[in-house]
Design a protein around this motif. Structure first.
Motif, PDB file in Angstrom:
ATOM      1  N   ASN A  76       0.786  -1.239   0.000  1.00 46.94           N
ATOM      2  CA  ASN A  76       0.000   0.000   0.000  1.00 46.94           C
ATOM      3  C   ASN A  76       0.813   1.282   0.000  1.00 46.94           C
ATOM      4  N   ARG A  77       1.965   1.276   0.596  1.00 45.18           N
ATOM      5  CA  ARG A  77       2.665   2.538   0.826  1.00 45.18           C
ATOM      6  C   ARG A  77       4.027   2.661   0.155  1.00 45.18           C
ATOM      7  N   ALA A  78       4.797   1.604   0.157  1.00 49.73           N
ATOM      8  CA  ALA A  78       6.181   1.698  -0.325  1.00 49.73           C
ATOM      9  C   ALA A  78       6.211   1.857  -1.841  1.00 49.73           C
ATOM     10  N   GLN A  79       7.165   2.598  -2.332  1.00 49.10           N
ATOM     11  CA  GLN A  79       7.333   2.823  -3.763  1.00 49.10           C
ATOM     12  C   GLN A  79       8.333   1.823  -4.321  1.00 49.10           C
ATOM     13  N   THR A  80       7.997   0.532  -4.217  1.00 50.81           N
ATOM     14  CA  THR A  80       8.935  -0.498  -4.655  1.00 50.81           C
ATOM     15  C   THR A  80       8.550  -1.115  -5.987  1.00 50.81           C
ATOM     16  N   GLN A  81       7.334  -0.851  -6.448  1.00 52.00           N
ATOM     17  CA  GLN A  81       6.869  -1.473  -7.681  1.00 52.00           C
ATOM     18  C   GLN A  81       6.102  -0.459  -8.514  1.00 52.00           C
ATOM     19  N   GLY A  82       5.961  -0.758  -9.789  1.00 49.92           N
ATOM     20  CA  GLY A  82       5.129   0.045 -10.666  1.00 49.92           C
ATOM     21  C   GLY A  82       3.662  -0.209 -10.366  1.00 49.92           C
ATOM     22  N   LYS A  83       2.757   0.639 -10.897  1.00 43.80           N
ATOM     23  CA  LYS A  83       1.333   0.489 -10.608  1.00 43.80           C
ATOM     24  C   LYS A  83       0.786  -0.853 -11.063  1.00 43.80           C
ATOM     25  N   TRP A  84       1.148  -1.293 -12.254  1.00 49.00           N
ATOM     26  CA  TRP A  84       0.618  -2.539 -12.784  1.00 49.00           C
ATOM     27  C   TRP A  84       1.044  -3.712 -11.903  1.00 49.00           C
ATOM     28  N   ARG A  85       2.335  -3.786 -11.599  1.00 53.63           N
ATOM     29  CA  ARG A  85       2.835  -4.882 -10.763  1.00 53.63           C
ATOM     30  C   ARG A  85       2.227  -4.807  -9.371  1.00 53.63           C
ATOM     31  N   LYS A  86       2.031  -3.600  -8.869  1.00 55.30           N
ATOM     32  CA  LYS A  86       1.470  -3.427  -7.540  1.00 55.30           C
ATOM     33  C   LYS A  86       0.049  -3.990  -7.478  1.00 55.30           C
ATOM     34  N   ARG A  87      -0.797  -3.680  -8.461  1.00 51.80           N
ATOM     35  CA  ARG A  87      -2.169  -4.194  -8.474  1.00 51.80           C
ATOM     36  C   ARG A  87      -2.182  -5.714  -8.605  1.00 51.80           C
ATOM     37  N   LYS A  88      -1.329  -6.235  -9.495  1.00 48.30           N
ATOM     38  CA  LYS A  88      -1.258  -7.676  -9.682  1.00 48.30           C
ATOM     39  C   LYS A  88      -0.819  -8.345  -8.383  1.00 48.30           C
ATOM     40  N   TRP A  89       0.170  -7.774  -7.726  1.00 46.63           N
ATOM     41  CA  TRP A  89       0.674  -8.311  -6.462  1.00 46.63           C
ATOM     42  C   TRP A  89      -0.406  -8.249  -5.391  1.00 46.63           C
ATOM     43  N   GLN A  90      -1.173  -7.163  -5.332  1.00 41.80           N
ATOM     44  CA  GLN A  90      -2.234  -7.038  -4.340  1.00 41.80           C
ATOM     45  C   GLN A  90      -3.280  -8.135  -4.522  1.00 41.80           C
ATOM     46  N   ARG A  91      -3.695  -8.377  -5.755  1.00 42.22           N
ATOM     47  CA  ARG A  91      -4.684  -9.424  -6.009  1.00 42.22           C
ATOM     48  C   ARG A  91      -4.149 -10.786  -5.574  1.00 42.22           C
ATOM     49  N   LYS A  92      -2.892 -11.048  -5.906  1.00 38.32           N
ATOM     50  CA  LYS A  92      -2.281 -12.326  -5.540  1.00 38.32           C
ATOM     51  C   LYS A  92      -2.196 -12.462  -4.025  1.00 38.32           C
ATOM     52  N   GLN A  93      -1.775 -11.406  -3.332  1.00 36.70           N
ATOM     53  CA  GLN A  93      -1.651 -11.449  -1.874  1.00 36.70           C
ATOM     54  C   GLN A  93      -3.006 -11.647  -1.211  1.00 36.70           C
ATOM     55  N   ASN A  94      -4.034 -10.984  -1.734  1.00 40.02           N
ATOM     56  CA  ASN A  94      -5.372 -11.144  -1.164  1.00 40.02           C
ATOM     57  C   ASN A  94      -5.842 -12.586  -1.285  1.00 40.02           C
ATOM     58  N   ARG A  95      -5.608 -13.199  -2.453  1.00 33.26           N
ATOM     59  CA  ARG A  95      -5.997 -14.605  -2.637  1.00 33.26           C
ATOM     60  C   ARG A  95      -5.232 -15.509  -1.674  1.00 33.26           C
ATOM     61  N   LEU A  96      -3.919 -15.308  -1.570  1.00 29.14           N
ATOM     62  CA  LEU A  96      -3.096 -16.136  -0.684  1.00 29.14           C
ATOM     63  C   LEU A  96      -3.471 -15.940   0.769  1.00 29.14           C
ATOM     64  N   PHE A  97      -3.727 -14.685   1.148  1.00 29.38           N
ATOM     65  CA  PHE A  97      -4.078 -14.370   2.520  1.00 29.38           C
ATOM     66  C   PHE A  97      -5.399 -15.038   2.906  1.00 29.38           C
ATOM     67  N   ARG A  98      -6.398 -14.933   2.055  1.00 30.02           N
ATOM     68  CA  ARG A  98      -7.694 -15.538   2.340  1.00 30.02           C
ATOM     69  C   ARG A  98      -7.595 -17.065   2.369  1.00 30.02           C
ATOM     70  N   ARG A  99      -6.795 -17.620   1.459  1.00 30.20           N
ATOM     71  CA  ARG A  99      -6.621 -19.080   1.410  1.00 30.20           C
ATOM     72  C   ARG A  99      -5.939 -19.566   2.685  1.00 30.20           C
ATOM     73  N   SER A 100      -4.954 -18.815   3.182  1.00 30.34           N
ATOM     74  CA  SER A 100      -4.226 -19.256   4.371  1.00 30.34           C
ATOM     75  C   SER A 100      -5.105 -19.204   5.623  1.00 30.34           C
ATOM     76  N   LEU A 101      -6.071 -18.291   5.631  1.00 28.94           N
ATOM     77  CA  LEU A 101      -6.932 -18.185   6.807  1.00 28.94           C
ATOM     78  C   LEU A 101      -8.022 -19.241   6.816  1.00 28.94           C
ATOM     79  N   THR A 102      -8.359 -19.770   5.667  1.00 27.72           N
ATOM     80  CA  THR A 102      -9.397 -20.793   5.634  1.00 27.72           C
ATOM     81  C   THR A 102      -8.840 -22.198   5.799  1.00 27.72           C
ATOM     82  N   ALA A 103      -7.515 -22.314   5.734  1.00 24.55           N
ATOM     83  CA  ALA A 103      -6.885 -23.638   5.846  1.00 24.55           C
ATOM     84  C   ALA A 103      -6.847 -24.120   7.271  1.00 24.55           C
TER      85      ALA A 103
END
Length: 121
Positions: free
Chosen positions: A94-121
């Protein structure tokens, strides 16, 4: 020091602060640099920005974590280590300027999926 090592050191310091619950964060950052012989200015900047950014946006980050927990879970149920990893990851996404916008959105979607999957396991 490469980005992976910088993240690892930032995580170690965040975890340490999570366990200790200290008041003077800047003093702890400086002490960490000194005790771990961190002299690379880029590494110091990254670690300090990550720790200070997490402290500054603590409420927002914790709210983000809480809203993604399963219904019966509470924030206190998450281990301090996992909480430290989540804080650093959410801050970077959300805050750090480590990635471009496109990569950041793609990474956010991936992290959300992984985060939700890990909590349901």
């Amino acid at each position: 020091m490469n980005r992976t090592e910088m993240r690892e050191n930032a995580f170690k310091l965040i975890y340490s602060l999570e366990i200790q619950k200290v008041e003077n964060v800047q003093e702890q950052i400086n002490l960490y640099f000194e005790s771990n012989n961190i002299t690379d200015e880029e590494a110091k900047k990254y670690i300090a920005n990550a720790v200070n950014g997490i402290e500054e946006h603590q409420e927002e980050i914790l709210k983000n974590i809480e809203t993604n927990l399963k219904e019966e879970w509470k924030l206190s149920r998450i281990s301090k280590m996992d909480l430290s990893v989540l804080k650093l990851a959410i801050y970077e996404i959300n805050r750090a300027q480590t990635q471009g916008k496109w990569r950041k959105r793609k990474w956010q979607r991936k992290q959300n999926r992984l985060f939700r999957r890990s909590l349901t396991a």
